[in-house]
Design a protein around this motif. Sequence first.
Motif, PDB file in Angstrom:
ATOM      1  N   TRP A  43       0.944  -1.384  -0.183  1.00  0.00           N
ATOM      2  CA  TRP A  43       0.004   0.077  -0.011  1.00  0.00           C
ATOM      3  C   TRP A  43       0.854   1.125  -0.088  1.00  0.00           C
ATOM      4  N   THR A 142      -4.520   3.809  -9.996  1.00  0.00           N
ATOM      5  CA  THR A 142      -4.989   2.510  -9.193  1.00  0.00           C
ATOM      6  C   THR A 142      -4.520   1.454  -9.642  1.00  0.00           C
ATOM      7  N   VAL A 146      -3.202  -1.119  -6.633  1.00  0.00           N
ATOM      8  CA  VAL A 146      -3.664  -2.572  -6.508  1.00  0.00           C
ATOM      9  C   VAL A 146      -2.619  -3.695  -6.619  1.00  0.00           C
ATOM     10  N   LEU A 150      -1.339  -6.468  -4.081  1.00  0.00           N
ATOM     11  CA  LEU A 150      -1.824  -8.062  -4.576  1.00  0.00           C
ATOM     12  C   LEU A 150      -0.402  -8.952  -4.790  1.00  0.00           C
ATOM     13  N   PRO A 195      -7.506  -3.623  -1.670  1.00  0.00           N
ATOM     14  CA  PRO A 195      -7.650  -2.580  -2.766  1.00  0.00           C
ATOM     15  C   PRO A 195      -8.309  -3.030  -4.077  1.00  0.00           C
ATOM     16  N   ALA A 196      -7.933  -4.429  -4.547  1.00  0.00           N
ATOM     17  CA  ALA A 196      -8.741  -4.756  -5.665  1.00  0.00           C
ATOM     18  C   ALA A 196     -10.248  -4.727  -5.862  1.00  0.00           C
ATOM     19  N   LEU A 199     -11.111  -0.897  -5.266  1.00  0.00           N
ATOM     20  CA  LEU A 199     -11.033   0.366  -6.328  1.00  0.00           C
ATOM     21  C   LEU A 199     -11.174  -0.383  -7.781  1.00  0.00           C
ATOM     22  N   LEU A 200     -11.491  -1.484  -7.933  1.00  0.00           N
ATOM     23  CA  LEU A 200     -11.610  -1.814  -9.256  1.00  0.00           C
ATOM     24  C   LEU A 200     -13.071  -2.456  -9.418  1.00  0.00           C
ATOM     25  N   ALA A 205     -11.163  -6.665 -11.534  1.00  0.00           N
ATOM     26  CA  ALA A 205     -10.410  -7.105 -10.264  1.00  0.00           C
ATOM     27  C   ALA A 205     -10.366  -8.481 -10.741  1.00  0.00           C
ATOM     28  N   GLU A 243       2.927  -8.861 -10.408  1.00  0.00           N
ATOM     29  CA  GLU A 243       2.695  -7.542 -10.410  1.00  0.00           C
ATOM     30  C   GLU A 243       2.517  -7.084 -11.906  1.00  0.00           C
ATOM     31  N   CYS A 246      -0.776  -8.470 -13.120  1.00  0.00           N
ATOM     32  CA  CYS A 246      -2.036  -7.358 -12.853  1.00  0.00           C
ATOM     33  C   CYS A 246      -2.201  -6.481 -13.679  1.00  0.00           C
TER      34      CYS A 246
END
Length: 255
Positions: A43, A142, A146, A150, A195-196, A199-200, A205, A243, A246
């Motif tokens: 985060w 965003t 995320v 993740l 967060p996923a 925010l998604l 997501a 990463e 995603c």
Amino acid sequence: MRTQLELFCIALGYFTRIPVPGWVAWAPERLTHAARWLPLVGWVVGGTGAASLLLFAQFLPASLAVILSMAVTIRLTGAFHEDGFADSCDGLGGGWDKAQILAIMKDSRIGSYGAIGLVLMLLAKAAALIELAAASPATAATALFVAHALSRLAANAVLHALPYARSDDSSKAAAVVGHLGRKDLLIAAACGLLPAFVLLAPLPALAALSLAALLTVWLARLFLRRLGGHTGDLLGAVQQVTELACYVGLVAVSL
């Protein structure tokens, strides 16, 4: 609460270059439990990258804003995970057996596999984020937030599932090789997945989570087959690969 705050500070100090308060009681055996907060460290790193991207996008093209925000996150972590990814590329690419792979990964020098892998990884992340930023800098910001959370959960999952591959404790990661307990993993999952989900939209997501999960399982099976477990470098590789996964998932559903 004081104990959990100290564990978070220990994780923040170990996995980033951010200084921690002097009152935090550090001990090697606490680092395994501190790993539960690794997604929360994500985060911080992802939030810093997202804020940097939004700031740079105010007066620079999207491509430059993305590259500079990536530089900020790399500086913040001291290229901790990127270094592990490069070492993993060298070891898995150039080694034939477990002993040789571990010896190559322990070498501080970077080889051809590591250099090529790292360049391609950074280029792929930049290209994906630029695609997202072209639609909206906020979308790319965003994605950064995320993905950093993740992907660190993915590393925690491997830490929980696999034993440590080295028989000595000379590696820098030796302090975090203890088995990550189920409670620790649940805390990490809450921080990594939130967060996923918040925010998604559902489809992005699902795309990000599915690709990250598939690659985590594939990498864990690869590590188990070739080394019988994980190392700190391999955990860094998991973070980097997931990463990117995603970002790729988010780009795919935005086309």
